[in-house]
Design a protein around this motif. Structure first.
Motif, PDB file in Angstrom:
ATOM      1  N   ASP A  20       4.921  28.991  30.714  1.00  5.50           N
ATOM      2  CA  ASP A  20       4.074  29.768  29.814  1.00  5.50           C
ATOM      3  C   ASP A  20       4.179  31.249  30.136  1.00  5.50           C
ATOM      4  O   ASP A  20       4.180  31.645  31.307  1.00  5.50           O
ATOM      5  N   SER A  21       4.244  32.062  29.102  1.00  5.19           N
ATOM      6  CA  SER A  21       4.288  33.517  29.280  1.00  5.19           C
ATOM      7  C   SER A  21       2.875  34.076  29.341  1.00  5.19           C
ATOM      8  O   SER A  21       1.898  33.367  29.080  1.00  5.19           O
ATOM      9  N   ALA A  22       2.783  35.352  29.655  1.00  6.78           N
ATOM     10  CA  ALA A  22       1.472  35.993  29.756  1.00  6.78           C
ATOM     11  C   ALA A  22       0.736  36.000  28.424  1.00  6.78           C
ATOM     12  O   ALA A  22      -0.506  35.984  28.394  1.00  6.78           O
ATOM     13  N   MET A  67       6.281  23.511  34.506  1.00  7.67           N
ATOM     14  CA  MET A  67       6.422  24.378  35.689  1.00  7.67           C
ATOM     15  C   MET A  67       5.234  25.331  35.783  1.00  7.67           C
ATOM     16  O   MET A  67       4.758  25.842  34.755  1.00  7.67           O
ATOM     17  N   PRO A  68       4.782  25.610  36.998  1.00  9.30           N
ATOM     18  CA  PRO A  68       3.639  26.519  37.164  1.00  9.30           C
ATOM     19  C   PRO A  68       4.021  27.999  37.118  1.00  9.30           C
ATOM     20  O   PRO A  68       3.152  28.871  37.164  1.00  9.30           O
ATOM     21  N   ASP A  69       5.295  28.291  37.044  1.00 12.20           N
ATOM     22  CA  ASP A  69       5.774  29.664  37.154  1.00 12.20           C
ATOM     23  C   ASP A  69       5.777  30.349  35.783  1.00 12.20           C
ATOM     24  O   ASP A  69       6.075  29.730  34.770  1.00 12.20           O
ATOM     25  N   PRO A  70       5.475  31.647  35.747  1.00 15.34           N
ATOM     26  CA  PRO A  70       5.486  32.377  34.474  1.00 15.34           C
ATOM     27  C   PRO A  70       6.889  32.441  33.885  1.00 15.34           C
ATOM     28  O   PRO A  70       7.886  32.486  34.609  1.00 15.34           O
ATOM     29  N   GLU A  72       8.575  34.769  32.498  1.00 13.24           N
ATOM     30  CA  GLU A  72       9.381  35.940  32.846  1.00 13.24           C
ATOM     31  C   GLU A  72      10.163  35.708  34.144  1.00 13.24           C
ATOM     32  O   GLU A  72      11.291  36.194  34.296  1.00 13.24           O
ATOM     33  N   GLU A  73       9.566  34.975  35.088  1.00 13.37           N
ATOM     34  CA  GLU A  73      10.216  34.729  36.371  1.00 13.37           C
ATOM     35  C   GLU A  73      11.135  33.515  36.317  1.00 13.37           C
ATOM     36  O   GLU A  73      12.259  33.548  36.830  1.00 13.37           O
ATOM     37  N   LEU A  74      10.668  32.434  35.696  1.00 12.08           N
ATOM     38  CA  LEU A  74      11.479  31.216  35.643  1.00 12.08           C
ATOM     39  C   LEU A  74      12.750  31.435  34.820  1.00 12.08           C
ATOM     40  O   LEU A  74      13.827  30.950  35.183  1.00 12.08           O
ATOM     41  N   GLU A  75      12.648  32.170  33.726  1.00 10.35           N
ATOM     42  CA  GLU A  75      13.818  32.443  32.905  1.00 10.35           C
ATOM     43  C   GLU A  75      14.896  33.168  33.702  1.00 10.35           C
ATOM     44  O   GLU A  75      16.077  32.803  33.660  1.00 10.35           O
ATOM     45  N   ARG A  76      14.482  34.206  34.442  1.00  9.87           N
ATOM     46  CA  ARG A  76      15.452  34.954  35.249  1.00  9.87           C
ATOM     47  C   ARG A  76      16.107  34.050  36.291  1.00  9.87           C
ATOM     48  O   ARG A  76      17.320  34.118  36.521  1.00  9.87           O
ATOM     49  N   LEU A  77      15.315  33.182  36.913  1.00  9.41           N
ATOM     50  CA  LEU A  77      15.845  32.282  37.939  1.00  9.41           C
ATOM     51  C   LEU A  77      16.856  31.312  37.343  1.00  9.41           C
ATOM     52  O   LEU A  77      17.964  31.149  37.872  1.00  9.41           O
ATOM     53  N   LEU A  78      16.498  30.644  36.253  1.00  3.97           N
ATOM     54  CA  LEU A  78      17.383  29.644  35.665  1.00  3.97           C
ATOM     55  C   LEU A  78      18.665  30.275  35.135  1.00  3.97           C
ATOM     56  O   LEU A  78      19.760  29.709  35.283  1.00  3.97           O
ATOM     57  N   LEU A  79      18.544  31.437  34.528  1.00  4.11           N
ATOM     58  CA  LEU A  79      19.744  32.132  34.056  1.00  4.11           C
ATOM     59  C   LEU A  79      20.688  32.422  35.219  1.00  4.11           C
ATOM     60  O   LEU A  79      21.911  32.245  35.106  1.00  4.11           O
ATOM     61  N   ALA A  80      20.130  32.858  36.343  1.00  9.29           N
ATOM     62  CA  ALA A  80      20.952  33.179  37.515  1.00  9.29           C
ATOM     63  C   ALA A  80      21.574  31.930  38.122  1.00  9.29           C
ATOM     64  O   ALA A  80      22.700  31.972  38.633  1.00  9.29           O
ATOM     65  N   MET A  81      20.869  30.810  38.068  1.00  5.53           N
ATOM     66  CA  MET A  81      21.415  29.567  38.621  1.00  5.53           C
ATOM     67  C   MET A  81      22.613  29.096  37.814  1.00  5.53           C
ATOM     68  O   MET A  81      23.552  28.513  38.358  1.00  5.53           O
ATOM     69  N   TYR A  82      22.601  29.328  36.510  1.00  5.47           N
ATOM     70  CA  TYR A  82      23.742  28.978  35.671  1.00  5.47           C
ATOM     71  C   TYR A  82      24.838  30.039  35.715  1.00  5.47           C
ATOM     72  O   TYR A  82      26.030  29.724  35.678  1.00  5.47           O
ATOM     73  N   ASP A  83      24.446  31.289  35.790  1.00  6.22           N
ATOM     74  CA  ASP A  83      25.424  32.385  35.753  1.00  6.22           C
ATOM     75  C   ASP A  83      24.851  33.568  36.523  1.00  6.22           C
ATOM     76  O   ASP A  83      24.018  34.316  36.004  1.00  6.22           O
ATOM     77  N   ALA A 107      13.271  32.118  44.151  1.00  3.65           N
ATOM     78  CA  ALA A 107      14.358  31.678  45.024  1.00  3.65           C
ATOM     79  C   ALA A 107      13.820  31.293  46.397  1.00  3.65           C
ATOM     80  O   ALA A 107      14.286  30.319  47.017  1.00  3.65           O
ATOM     81  N   LYS A 108      12.818  32.030  46.864  1.00  5.69           N
ATOM     82  CA  LYS A 108      12.185  31.684  48.134  1.00  5.69           C
ATOM     83  C   LYS A 108      11.318  30.432  47.986  1.00  5.69           C
ATOM     84  O   LYS A 108      11.361  29.524  48.816  1.00  5.69           O
ATOM     85  N   LYS A 109      10.550  30.359  46.911  1.00  4.20           N
ATOM     86  CA  LYS A 109       9.652  29.222  46.684  1.00  4.20           C
ATOM     87  C   LYS A 109      10.424  27.914  46.599  1.00  4.20           C
ATOM     88  O   LYS A 109      10.007  26.898  47.183  1.00  4.20           O
ATOM     89  N   TYR A 110      11.548  27.913  45.868  1.00  2.00           N
ATOM     90  CA  TYR A 110      12.323  26.690  45.664  1.00  2.00           C
ATOM     91  C   TYR A 110      13.504  26.572  46.631  1.00  2.00           C
ATOM     92  O   TYR A 110      14.357  25.709  46.463  1.00  2.00           O
ATOM     93  N   GLU A 111      13.532  27.461  47.630  1.00  2.00           N
ATOM     94  CA  GLU A 111      14.526  27.428  48.710  1.00  2.00           C
ATOM     95  C   GLU A 111      15.953  27.412  48.172  1.00  2.00           C
ATOM     96  O   GLU A 111      16.770  26.574  48.529  1.00  2.00           O
ATOM     97  N   ILE A 112      16.229  28.374  47.315  1.00  2.00           N
ATOM     98  CA  ILE A 112      17.587  28.578  46.794  1.00  2.00           C
ATOM     99  C   ILE A 112      18.208  29.686  47.635  1.00  2.00           C
ATOM    100  O   ILE A 112      18.200  30.869  47.267  1.00  2.00           O
TER     101      ILE A 112
END
Length: 346
Positions: A20-22, A67-70, A72-83, A107-112
């Motif tokens: 969910d976004s803000a 997911m409990p994460d906003p 704005e943050e989850l999108e950036r993480l998932l995009l980086a995990m793919y590319d 990345a710290k929370k999910y130990e990436i």
């Protein structure tokens, strides 16, 4: 209101994540569990549990995890995990610490660890990591100021304003404290206790910047920092550190730096003490950029300053090494001097 992510919703994905976004918009990501599990210990453990225990819901025919994460943050993480090239990794960009903070947190929370290391290495590359490089960094800033001042009326050089060419200290300091990155604290702290201006007061739109006086102020008052981001605790720590470094400068002015061993030439050792007293008197002329004993000492005791008539080369070399060791030790101690460890997240 909801939407499917425009690039992270794959028809052959075997799990759906949502966030969910803000402003209350739910975004759905249909992705691959194997990608998450290969990069993240936390996701690997989560998906190793029986599905009903962690899921219990379906979306578009596959398992759905809220997911409990906003967004704005989850999108950036998932995009980086793919590319990983989607991360904003422009060298010395003043917004990097702000843009990467959300991805670093997750990345710290999910130990990436691979992503966390990549982000940290990039930021470490933007900031000097030892005393010598700090002095070079200060020299780069001084040269940049001259270059921009010599390019009126816009005062741009190579198509950029001066504050677009260097990382920004306040956001970097917060990043370092929030994400437990002590290697970023030293240079950011030193820049913050220098002659700085508030970032927001110098950011002008393109119409404002057509006026030469406003454009020049952006250079004259550089470095600008986002002081508005700092709390009273941060400002108190910066004041404490500035006072401690001012005390170190008094030692320099009083010729109290480490003295080379008297196992060398007795006359040279005595002459070096006198020499340091002479050089110490120049300290007051070198404080315009703030209490920076590391840079001041290198200027005073650089290799070109050897008093050739009173000190032999071997004794001078030992003295230069002693002073260099002093600078590096002071550099390494900076987080403790400012008291940052007490404010750092774990």
């Amino acid at each position: 209101m909801s939407r499917r992510h425009p690039t992270l919703y794959f028809e052959d994905g075997d799990v759906v994540l949502s966030s969910d976004s803000a402003d209350g918009v739910t975004t759905f990501y249909r992705i691959d569990k194997i990608l998450l599990c290969r990069q993240s210990i936390i996701f690997r453990e989560m998906f190793s549990l029986p599905m009903p225990e962690i899921l219990g819901e379906m979306y578009d025919g596959v398992a759905w995890v809220r997911m409990p994460d906003p967004t704005e943050e989850l999108e950036r993480l998932l995009l980086a995990m793919y590319d990983v090239s989607t991360l904003p990794l422009k060298r010395r960009d003043p917004d990097t610490a702000i843009l990467l903070s959300g991805a670093m947190k997750l990345a710290k929370k999910y130990e990436i660890e691979s992503l966390r290391s990549l982000i940290l290495r990039h930021l470490e590359g933007d900031w000097p990591q030892d005393a010598e490089l700090w002095c070079d960094f200060r020299h780069d800033i001084a040269n940049a100021i001259d270059l921009h001042l010599n390019n009126p009326p816009q005062f741009r050089y190579a198509g950029q304003y001066i504050d677009e060419r260097f990382p920004e200290a306040a956001s970097t300091l917060l990043f370092a404290l929030d994400h437990n990155c002590p290697t970023l604290l030293r240079a950011a702290s030193m820049l913050l206790i220098g002659r700085t201006s508030e970032w927001k007061s110098l950011q002008r739109d393109s119409r404002d910047m057509q006026y030469e006086r406003l454009a020049s102020m952006r250079v004259i008052h550089f470095p600008a920092v986002r002081i508005h981001l700092l709390t009273d605790a941060h400002l108190a720590a910066l004041k404490k550190g500035a006072e401690a470094l001012s005390a170190e400068l008094k030692k320099v002015a009083n010729a109290e730096l480490p003295v080379v061993s008297r196992a060398g030439c007795r006359s040279c050792s005595d002459n070096l003490v006198v020499w340091r007293e002479v050089m110490g008197k120049k300290v007051a002329q070198m404080l315009l950029q703030g209490p920076d004993p590391i840079s001041v000492v290198r200027k005073l005791y650089g290799g070109n300053n050897r008093p050739e008539t009173v000190v032999c080369q071997p004794c001078w070399a030992r003295d230069v090494k002693a002073v260099k060791d002093y600078r590096q030790k002071l550099w390494e101690d900076l987080p403790a001097i400012f008291g940052w460890y007490e404010q750092m997240s774990r």
